[in-house]
Design a protein around this motif. Structure first.
Motif, short mmCIF file in Angstrom:
data_model
loop_
_atom_site.label_atom_id
_atom_site.label_comp_id
_atom_site.label_asym_id
_atom_site.label_seq_id
_atom_site.Cartn_x
_atom_site.Cartn_y
_atom_site.Cartn_z
N ALA A 6 37.85 -55.51 4.08
CA ALA A 6 38.20 -55.58 5.50
C ALA A 6 38.85 -54.28 5.97
O ALA A 6 39.49 -53.57 5.20
N GLY A 7 38.67 -54.02 7.26
CA GLY A 7 39.31 -52.88 7.89
C GLY A 7 40.36 -53.34 8.88
O GLY A 7 40.41 -54.51 9.27
N VAL A 8 41.18 -52.41 9.28
CA VAL A 8 42.32 -52.71 10.16
C VAL A 8 41.89 -52.72 11.62
O VAL A 8 41.16 -51.85 12.08
N VAL B 74 34.16 -54.15 -3.02
CA VAL B 74 35.61 -54.22 -2.98
C VAL B 74 36.19 -53.11 -3.85
O VAL B 74 35.81 -52.97 -5.02
N LEU B 75 37.11 -52.35 -3.28
CA LEU B 75 37.75 -51.25 -3.99
C LEU B 75 39.23 -51.56 -4.21
O LEU B 75 39.83 -52.35 -3.48
N THR B 76 39.80 -50.92 -5.22
CA THR B 76 41.22 -51.09 -5.49
C THR B 76 42.03 -50.70 -4.26
O THR B 76 41.81 -49.64 -3.66
N GLY B 77 42.96 -51.56 -3.87
CA GLY B 77 43.78 -51.31 -2.69
C GLY B 77 43.24 -51.92 -1.42
O GLY B 77 43.94 -51.95 -0.39
N ASP B 78 42.00 -52.42 -1.46
CA ASP B 78 41.41 -53.05 -0.28
C ASP B 78 42.14 -54.33 0.09
O ASP B 78 42.64 -55.06 -0.78
N THR B 79 42.16 -54.60 1.39
CA THR B 79 42.45 -55.95 1.87
C THR B 79 41.11 -56.66 1.98
O THR B 79 40.15 -56.08 2.49
N VAL B 80 41.04 -57.89 1.46
CA VAL B 80 39.78 -58.64 1.53
C VAL B 80 40.01 -59.93 2.31
O VAL B 80 41.12 -60.47 2.35
N ILE B 81 38.94 -60.39 2.93
CA ILE B 81 38.96 -61.62 3.73
C ILE B 81 38.05 -62.64 3.07
O ILE B 81 36.93 -62.31 2.64
N LEU B 82 38.53 -63.87 2.99
CA LEU B 82 37.69 -64.95 2.47
C LEU B 82 36.59 -65.27 3.47
O LEU B 82 36.84 -65.36 4.67
N ASP B 83 35.37 -65.45 2.97
CA ASP B 83 34.24 -65.74 3.84
C ASP B 83 34.49 -67.01 4.65
O ASP B 83 34.93 -68.04 4.11
N ILE C 218 43.84 -56.38 -2.91
CA ILE C 218 43.32 -56.21 -4.26
C ILE C 218 44.11 -55.13 -4.99
O ILE C 218 44.08 -53.96 -4.60
N GLU C 219 44.83 -55.54 -6.01
CA GLU C 219 45.57 -54.57 -6.81
C GLU C 219 44.69 -53.94 -7.88
O GLU C 219 44.86 -52.77 -8.24
N LYS C 220 43.76 -54.74 -8.40
CA LYS C 220 42.85 -54.25 -9.42
C LYS C 220 41.52 -54.98 -9.29
O LYS C 220 41.49 -56.20 -9.14
N VAL C 221 40.43 -54.22 -9.35
CA VAL C 221 39.10 -54.82 -9.25
C VAL C 221 38.62 -55.18 -10.65
O VAL C 221 38.37 -54.30 -11.47
N ASP C 222 38.54 -56.48 -10.93
CA ASP C 222 38.02 -56.93 -12.22
C ASP C 222 36.67 -57.60 -12.03
O ASP C 222 36.12 -57.64 -10.92
N GLU C 223 36.12 -58.15 -13.10
CA GLU C 223 34.79 -58.73 -13.04
C GLU C 223 34.74 -59.94 -12.10
O GLU C 223 33.74 -60.17 -11.42
N ILE C 224 35.82 -60.71 -12.05
CA ILE C 224 35.85 -61.88 -11.17
C ILE C 224 35.77 -61.45 -9.71
O ILE C 224 35.02 -62.02 -8.91
N ILE C 225 36.54 -60.41 -9.36
CA ILE C 225 36.52 -59.89 -7.98
C ILE C 225 35.13 -59.34 -7.65
O ILE C 225 34.59 -59.59 -6.56
N ARG C 226 34.54 -58.61 -8.57
CA ARG C 226 33.19 -58.05 -8.33
C ARG C 226 32.19 -59.17 -8.08
O ARG C 226 31.36 -59.09 -7.18
N ARG C 227 32.28 -60.21 -8.90
CA ARG C 227 31.34 -61.32 -8.78
C ARG C 227 31.52 -62.05 -7.46
O ARG C 227 30.55 -62.43 -6.80
#
Length: 330
Positions: free
Chosen positions: A256-258, A220-229, A237-246
């Motif tokens: 996710a892509g468009v 996951v990169l900053t600015g990404d749209t992510v989808i819940l499994d 995602i505005e900022k990638v922190d440790e919780i997001i990485r985990r």
């Protein structure tokens, strides 16, 4: 316009070689529809096992057998033709009572379960598909194959649209280009949908290929749209922190892509394409870059390999197999 399939592969070298779909029994699919059927209602649900025939054709046969309009026959997903598949169909039969209906018999499909329910089966309503795939006459380094299967178990793999979406010899992309240029005008709604789906698949695969090249398809990169499994829920995602990485490592969320729509930036370069997409009411949506492959198991049986997996709706088992094998026909 390209498919970008080869650019979405994790490994370009040392892939094993195997014969794929040498017969329908080599590719078995069972649709997961975990519904609690009511036992009453105007919709007859048939679980059908079909061999070497496509979903739309079976739906037409059921409409003819029950003497209903094709629109009154529902199914959740299109299943492979060259395969043995189990899936549900619903038929709207007002006034139907338990035990008051006949079941079709046909040499190319058979009814294996039937229920009454109060709602029609619509597209995309099943939760998953279970696949059993046999690769025959496999050659290659078995140790490498085992390592790569273990990698996919742990990390998943790129979730590209495989060749089925683009038609035989990329026929859908060729027709799409002709439509955009104004050389043809498809009349049938189904064909229009097929061609626009090929467009969205090509653009998505191009995005995914860039992420594979940078080894960020699963990160996951900053600015990404992510989808819940396991859902369609998404957030940015505005900022990638440790919780997001985990969460990404544990496959709880996926970048996710468009899937382009009429208002996507992509179509700004083609006024005619933008008009076509607006006319067909194509809305922008998203698809996970990563495919979470569940219940992945494998077994070497002499020269054959048997691979089992559970995939979410819209995912391609052939795409997972393609990551591991160079595929040959009969």
């Amino acid at each position: 316009m390209q498919t970008y399939i080869n650019d979405c592969l994790l490994w370009q070298d040392k892939r094993a070689t195997g014969m794929f779909k040498s017969c329908p029994e080599d590719f078995v699919v069972e649709e997961g529809l975990d519904w609690d059927f009511k036992g009453q209602g105007e919709h007859l649900f048939l679980q059908i096992e079909k061999t070497n025939c496509n979903t739309a054709w079976v739906a037409k046969q059921l409409a003819r057998f029950y003497k209903v309009p094709p629109r009154d026959v529902g199914y959740s997903g299109l299943k492979d033709r060259q395969a043995v598949t189990k899936q549900y169909f619903s038929i709207r039969l007002p006034g139907i009572k338990p035990g008051s209906y006949e079941l079709p018999e046909h040499k190319e499909y058979r009814v294996i379960a039937h229920h009454l329910h109060d709602k029609k089966l619509k597209r995309g309503y099943h939760q998953y598909n279970d696949f059993t795939v046999r690769l025959r006459d496999v050659t290659g380094d078995h140790a490498v194959l085992q390592q790569r299967l273990a990698f996919i178990c742990q990390h998943g793999c790129p979730n590209f649209f495989d060749s089925q979406r683009f038609g035989h010899n990329k026929h859908n992309l060729h027709r799409l280009s002709a439509w955009i240029k104004g050389d043809i005008e498809p009349r049938k709604r189904d064909e229009k949908g097929l061609l626009l789906s090929a467009l969205r698949a090509s653009v998505f695969n191009r995005q995914l290929a860039e992420r594979v090249k940078k080894n960020s398809w699963q990160r996951v990169l900053t600015g990404d749209t992510v989808i819940l499994d396991g859902s369609n829920s998404r957030f940015q995602i505005e900022k990638v922190d440790e919780i997001i990485r985990r969460r990404a490592v544990h496959k709880d969320i996926h970048p996710a892509g468009v899937l382009v729509g009429a208002d996507s930036d992509f179509v700004g370069n083609s006024e005619r394409l933008a008009i076509l997409m607006r006319r067909e009411h194509l809305q922008e949506s998203y698809r996970s870059f990563r495919l979470n492959v569940r219940q992945l198991k494998w077994d070497c049986q002499g020269k054959d390999w048997l691979i089992r997996m559970r995939l979410p709706t819209g995912a391609y088992a052939s795409g997972v197999i393609r990551q591991l094998f160079r595929l040959t026909g009969k």
